[in-house]
Design a protein around this motif. Structure first.
Motif, PDB file in Angstrom:
ATOM      1  N   ALA A  39       1.135  -1.077  -0.024  1.00  0.00           N
ATOM      2  CA  ALA A  39      -0.204   0.397  -0.032  1.00  0.00           C
ATOM      3  C   ALA A  39       0.770   1.492   0.018  1.00  0.00           C
ATOM      4  O   ALA A  39       0.095   1.893  -0.204  1.00  0.00           O
ATOM      5  CB  ALA A  39      -1.395  -0.350   1.017  1.00  0.00           C
ATOM      6  N   ARG A  40       2.258   0.966   0.098  1.00  0.00           N
ATOM      7  CA  ARG A  40       2.746   1.462   0.430  1.00  0.00           C
ATOM      8  C   ARG A  40       4.107   1.786  -0.616  1.00  0.00           C
ATOM      9  O   ARG A  40       4.618   1.037  -0.977  1.00  0.00           O
ATOM     10  CB  ARG A  40       2.675   2.542   1.944  1.00  0.00           C
ATOM     11  N   PRO A  41       5.586   2.862  -0.583  1.00  0.00           N
ATOM     12  CA  PRO A  41       6.701   2.905  -1.100  1.00  0.00           C
ATOM     13  C   PRO A  41       7.518   1.468   0.168  1.00  0.00           C
ATOM     14  O   PRO A  41       7.326   1.475   1.526  1.00  0.00           O
ATOM     15  CB  PRO A  41       7.232   4.348  -1.394  1.00  0.00           C
ATOM     16  N   LEU A  42       8.554   1.809  -0.841  1.00  0.00           N
ATOM     17  CA  LEU A  42       8.905   0.517  -0.442  1.00  0.00           C
ATOM     18  C   LEU A  42      10.429   1.047   1.306  1.00  0.00           C
ATOM     19  O   LEU A  42      11.053   1.563   0.207  1.00  0.00           O
ATOM     20  CB  LEU A  42       9.702  -0.846  -1.027  1.00  0.00           C
ATOM     21  N   PRO A  43      10.789   0.637   1.878  1.00  0.00           N
ATOM     22  CA  PRO A  43      11.291   0.653   2.896  1.00  0.00           C
ATOM     23  C   PRO A  43      13.029  -0.208   1.639  1.00  0.00           C
ATOM     24  O   PRO A  43      13.313  -0.610   0.920  1.00  0.00           O
ATOM     25  CB  PRO A  43      11.153  -0.094   4.414  1.00  0.00           C
ATOM     26  N   LEU A  44      13.975   0.920   2.563  1.00  0.00           N
ATOM     27  CA  LEU A  44      15.187  -0.006   1.683  1.00  0.00           C
ATOM     28  C   LEU A  44      16.310   0.232   2.455  1.00  0.00           C
ATOM     29  O   LEU A  44      16.689   1.390   3.627  1.00  0.00           O
ATOM     30  CB  LEU A  44      15.565   2.261   1.249  1.00  0.00           C
ATOM     31  N   ILE A  45      17.272  -1.010   2.555  1.00  0.00           N
ATOM     32  CA  ILE A  45      17.991  -1.333   3.956  1.00  0.00           C
ATOM     33  C   ILE A  45      19.513  -0.921   2.400  1.00  0.00           C
ATOM     34  O   ILE A  45      20.117  -1.513   1.922  1.00  0.00           O
ATOM     35  CB  ILE A  45      18.090  -2.718   4.172  1.00  0.00           C
ATOM     36  N   VAL A  46      20.521  -0.358   3.106  1.00  0.00           N
ATOM     37  CA  VAL A  46      21.676   0.029   2.607  1.00  0.00           C
ATOM     38  C   VAL A  46      22.376  -0.732   3.673  1.00  0.00           C
ATOM     39  O   VAL A  46      23.056  -0.227   4.279  1.00  0.00           O
ATOM     40  CB  VAL A  46      22.084   1.063   1.989  1.00  0.00           C
ATOM     41  N   TRP A 104      15.805 -10.177   2.466  1.00  0.00           N
ATOM     42  CA  TRP A 104      14.902  -8.864   3.211  1.00  0.00           C
ATOM     43  C   TRP A 104      13.804  -8.185   1.555  1.00  0.00           C
ATOM     44  O   TRP A 104      12.921  -7.509   1.905  1.00  0.00           O
ATOM     45  CB  TRP A 104      16.362  -8.187   3.492  1.00  0.00           C
ATOM     46  N   ALA A 105      14.737  -9.291   0.497  1.00  0.00           N
ATOM     47  CA  ALA A 105      14.019  -8.166  -0.673  1.00  0.00           C
ATOM     48  C   ALA A 105      12.822  -8.960  -0.542  1.00  0.00           C
ATOM     49  O   ALA A 105      11.365  -8.900  -1.117  1.00  0.00           O
ATOM     50  CB  ALA A 105      14.954  -8.063  -1.628  1.00  0.00           C
ATOM     51  N   GLY A 106      12.829 -10.296  -0.544  1.00  0.00           N
ATOM     52  CA  GLY A 106      11.629 -11.634  -0.314  1.00  0.00           C
ATOM     53  C   GLY A 106      10.626 -11.400   0.579  1.00  0.00           C
ATOM     54  O   GLY A 106       9.204 -11.386   0.468  1.00  0.00           O
ATOM     55  N   SER A 107      10.693 -10.823   1.879  1.00  0.00           N
ATOM     56  CA  SER A 107      10.312  -9.531   2.867  1.00  0.00           C
ATOM     57  C   SER A 107       9.585  -8.612   1.977  1.00  0.00           C
ATOM     58  O   SER A 107       9.223  -7.316   3.170  1.00  0.00           O
ATOM     59  CB  SER A 107      10.783  -9.514   4.376  1.00  0.00           C
ATOM     60  N   GLY A 108       9.933  -7.872   1.528  1.00  0.00           N
ATOM     61  CA  GLY A 108       9.418  -6.912   0.891  1.00  0.00           C
ATOM     62  C   GLY A 108      10.135  -5.682   0.978  1.00  0.00           C
ATOM     63  O   GLY A 108       9.538  -4.134   1.269  1.00  0.00           O
ATOM     64  N   TYR A 109      11.209  -5.431   1.495  1.00  0.00           N
ATOM     65  CA  TYR A 109      12.684  -4.380   1.553  1.00  0.00           C
ATOM     66  C   TYR A 109      13.223  -4.515   0.124  1.00  0.00           C
ATOM     67  O   TYR A 109      13.329  -5.571  -0.587  1.00  0.00           O
ATOM     68  CB  TYR A 109      13.656  -4.930   2.225  1.00  0.00           C
ATOM     69  N   ALA A 110      13.635  -2.859  -0.531  1.00  0.00           N
ATOM     70  CA  ALA A 110      14.827  -2.859  -0.948  1.00  0.00           C
ATOM     71  C   ALA A 110      16.159  -3.234  -0.053  1.00  0.00           C
ATOM     72  O   ALA A 110      16.046  -2.789   0.265  1.00  0.00           O
ATOM     73  CB  ALA A 110      14.502  -1.911  -2.033  1.00  0.00           C
ATOM     74  N   SER A 111      16.895  -3.607  -1.590  1.00  0.00           N
ATOM     75  CA  SER A 111      18.680  -4.243   0.110  1.00  0.00           C
ATOM     76  C   SER A 111      19.335  -3.876  -1.393  1.00  0.00           C
ATOM     77  O   SER A 111      19.738  -4.364  -1.801  1.00  0.00           O
ATOM     78  CB  SER A 111      18.554  -5.575   0.143  1.00  0.00           C
ATOM     79  N   LEU A 112      20.288  -2.335  -0.710  1.00  0.00           N
ATOM     80  CA  LEU A 112      21.198  -1.833  -1.601  1.00  0.00           C
ATOM     81  C   LEU A 112      22.480  -2.763  -0.854  1.00  0.00           C
ATOM     82  O   LEU A 112      22.631  -1.986  -0.145  1.00  0.00           O
ATOM     83  CB  LEU A 112      20.741  -0.604  -2.324  1.00  0.00           C
ATOM     84  N   HIS A 113      23.027  -2.928  -1.570  1.00  0.00           N
ATOM     85  CA  HIS A 113      25.098  -3.498  -0.996  1.00  0.00           C
ATOM     86  C   HIS A 113      25.630  -2.672  -1.858  1.00  0.00           C
ATOM     87  O   HIS A 113      26.284  -3.187  -2.940  1.00  0.00           O
ATOM     88  CB  HIS A 113      25.137  -4.516  -1.214  1.00  0.00           C
ATOM     89  N   VAL A 114      26.468  -2.008  -0.701  1.00  0.00           N
ATOM     90  CA  VAL A 114      27.552  -0.780  -1.936  1.00  0.00           C
ATOM     91  C   VAL A 114      28.721  -1.670  -2.194  1.00  0.00           C
ATOM     92  O   VAL A 114      29.381  -2.523  -0.711  1.00  0.00           O
ATOM     93  CB  VAL A 114      27.208  -0.014  -0.806  1.00  0.00           C
ATOM     94  N   GLN A 115      29.726  -1.257  -2.665  1.00  0.00           N
ATOM     95  CA  GLN A 115      30.508  -2.353  -2.466  1.00  0.00           C
ATOM     96  C   GLN A 115      32.147  -0.619  -1.886  1.00  0.00           C
ATOM     97  O   GLN A 115      31.843   0.238  -2.920  1.00  0.00           O
ATOM     98  CB  GLN A 115      31.551  -2.810  -4.286  1.00  0.00           C
ATOM     99  N   HIS A 116      33.405  -0.532  -1.982  1.00  0.00           N
ATOM    100  CA  HIS A 116      34.162  -0.021  -0.924  1.00  0.00           C
ATOM    101  C   HIS A 116      35.413  -0.598  -1.875  1.00  0.00           C
ATOM    102  O   HIS A 116      35.527  -1.645  -1.290  1.00  0.00           O
ATOM    103  CB  HIS A 116      34.224  -0.167   0.172  1.00  0.00           C
ATOM    104  N   VAL A 117      35.671   0.620  -3.187  1.00  0.00           N
ATOM    105  CA  VAL A 117      36.987  -0.656  -4.028  1.00  0.00           C
ATOM    106  C   VAL A 117      38.019  -0.058  -3.791  1.00  0.00           C
ATOM    107  O   VAL A 117      39.184  -0.423  -3.384  1.00  0.00           O
ATOM    108  CB  VAL A 117      36.856   0.707  -4.964  1.00  0.00           C
ATOM    109  N   GLY A 118      38.029   0.744  -1.863  1.00  0.00           N
ATOM    110  CA  GLY A 118      39.590   1.283  -1.373  1.00  0.00           C
ATOM    111  C   GLY A 118      39.945  -0.211  -0.002  1.00  0.00           C
ATOM    112  O   GLY A 118      40.582  -0.072   0.342  1.00  0.00           O
TER     113      GLY A 118
END
Length: 353
Positions: free
Chosen positions: A75-82, A101-115
């Protein structure tokens, strides 16, 4: 106003030792938990290759996105985990968290740190210590927090295909090991160098998932560093959560000291019996072939139960989680007292398997 109250429970080292003994006895006496059969989640994955031109730094990321059916039913936009990875990892790691988390209705953004990604382990093996020292330097620590804020900028930008489906009022920072330090920096941790305060707080993050946080190396007064962390935080570790990197060694007590020093009373701690530091990565056998999948499933579920407390003011999912996983918990999280329920709901109600 920042919330700097001390926890009601007064979590002392002596009290923790007593709980470990009691938790170990309870874990041995209880029946073993069988993790649920791995579900084939209908999750979409997108690899994003961004560049922060201002810093001339690549910021790769992997996005785990709920299925169209989940989005349509919401009914509303998705929560986001970074999510921020540990030293020597990449955007490809911690996939069990992203998928759950995505299967449970969250967007999950996994960031890579090149250093401080997998490049630390590449090259001349005799130079690993030097590469670890560079990767663990405070300049990289600050750069990692900047990576996460930049990635959030990009995913929420009006030009992003995902922005319209994300709720900016329900954005969560998460990380393992070095990534847990990154999460705390985003939540308000401060380090003073040469009279200058290094502050990377990003107020867009409303909660933090802190998995196996190391100490802030070189800092003796953790309370001075962490007292300003005001967002609710869920801390996860294990009794055998030992960090043993070249030139750096950190016992599980450091994880507890970080939890204790975080300034807000809106926090909770879960400690699994046994395990290892890398049990929270995608490695399949570390910590024990039986315990490994249990801890992974419990960690993924526990984070969402805590977020129900944060955004809905509902402590019952976390209490139910503690009861379900009691046989492998040395310390079960004590929900903080929510002053009032949030107007935002984190996810649709799902039946327990």
């Amino acid at each position: 106003m920042r919330d700097r109250e001390r926890p009601r429970s007064g979590f002392s080292r002596r009290r923790f030792g007593t709980m470990l003994v009691g938790g170990f006895a309870a874990g041995v006496a209880s029946r073993a938990i069988q993790p649920a059969e791995a579900a084939s989640e209908d999750v979409r994955i997108a690899d994003l290759d961004w560049v922060d031109a201002r810093r001339d730094r690549r910021v790769p990321a992997r996005l785990y996105w709920p299925s169209q059916g989940v989005i349509a039913a919401s009914a509303r936009p998705l929560p986001l985990i970074v999510f921020s990875h540990g030293l020597g990892q990449s955007r490809l790691g911690y996939s069990y968290l992203g998928r759950h988390w995505a299967g449970s209705g969250y967007a999950s953004l996994h960031v890579q740190h090149v250093g401080s990604d997998g490049s630390v382990w590449a090259g001349n093996p005799f130079e690993i210590l030097d590469r670890v020292n560079v990767a663990a330097d405070e300049r990289e620590a600050i750069a990692r927090a900047a990576d996460v804020s930049f990635a959030l900028d990009r995913i929420l930008d009006r030009s992003s295909a995902f922005a319209a489906f994300i709720d900016p009022a329900r954005v969560i920072a998460a990380g393992h090991s070095y990534g847990a330090n990154t999460t705390l920096l985003l939540g308000g941790a401060r380090v003073v160098r040469e009279g200058r305060t290094l502050d990377r707080r990003d107020p867009r993050f409303k909660a933090g998932i802190v998995i196996s946080a190391p100490p802030f190396y070189g800092e003796r007064d953790l309370q001075a560093v962490l007292a300003a962390v005001a967002m609710p935080t869920f801390h996860v570790t294990a009794t055998e959560d030992l960090i043993a990197l070249p030139g750096r060694r950190s016992p599980v007590q450091d994880r507890l000291d970080v939890y204790e020093a975080v300034g807000t009373s809106r926090k909770a701690l879960a400690v699994f019996q046994g395990g290892s530091h890398s049990i929270f990565t995608d490695r399949a056998l570390t910590g024990g072939a039986r315990l490994n999948p249990q801890v992974k499933q419990a960690t993924a579920e526990g984070a969402l139960a805590f977020l129900d407390l944060v955004f809905r003011g509902d402590a019952s999912p976390l209490a139910s989680w503690s009861e379900t996983w009691r046989p492998i918990l040395a310390v079960a999280p004590i929900p903080y007292r929510a002053t009032e329920p949030s107007r935002h709901s984190t996810r649709r109600s799902r039946p327990r398997s």
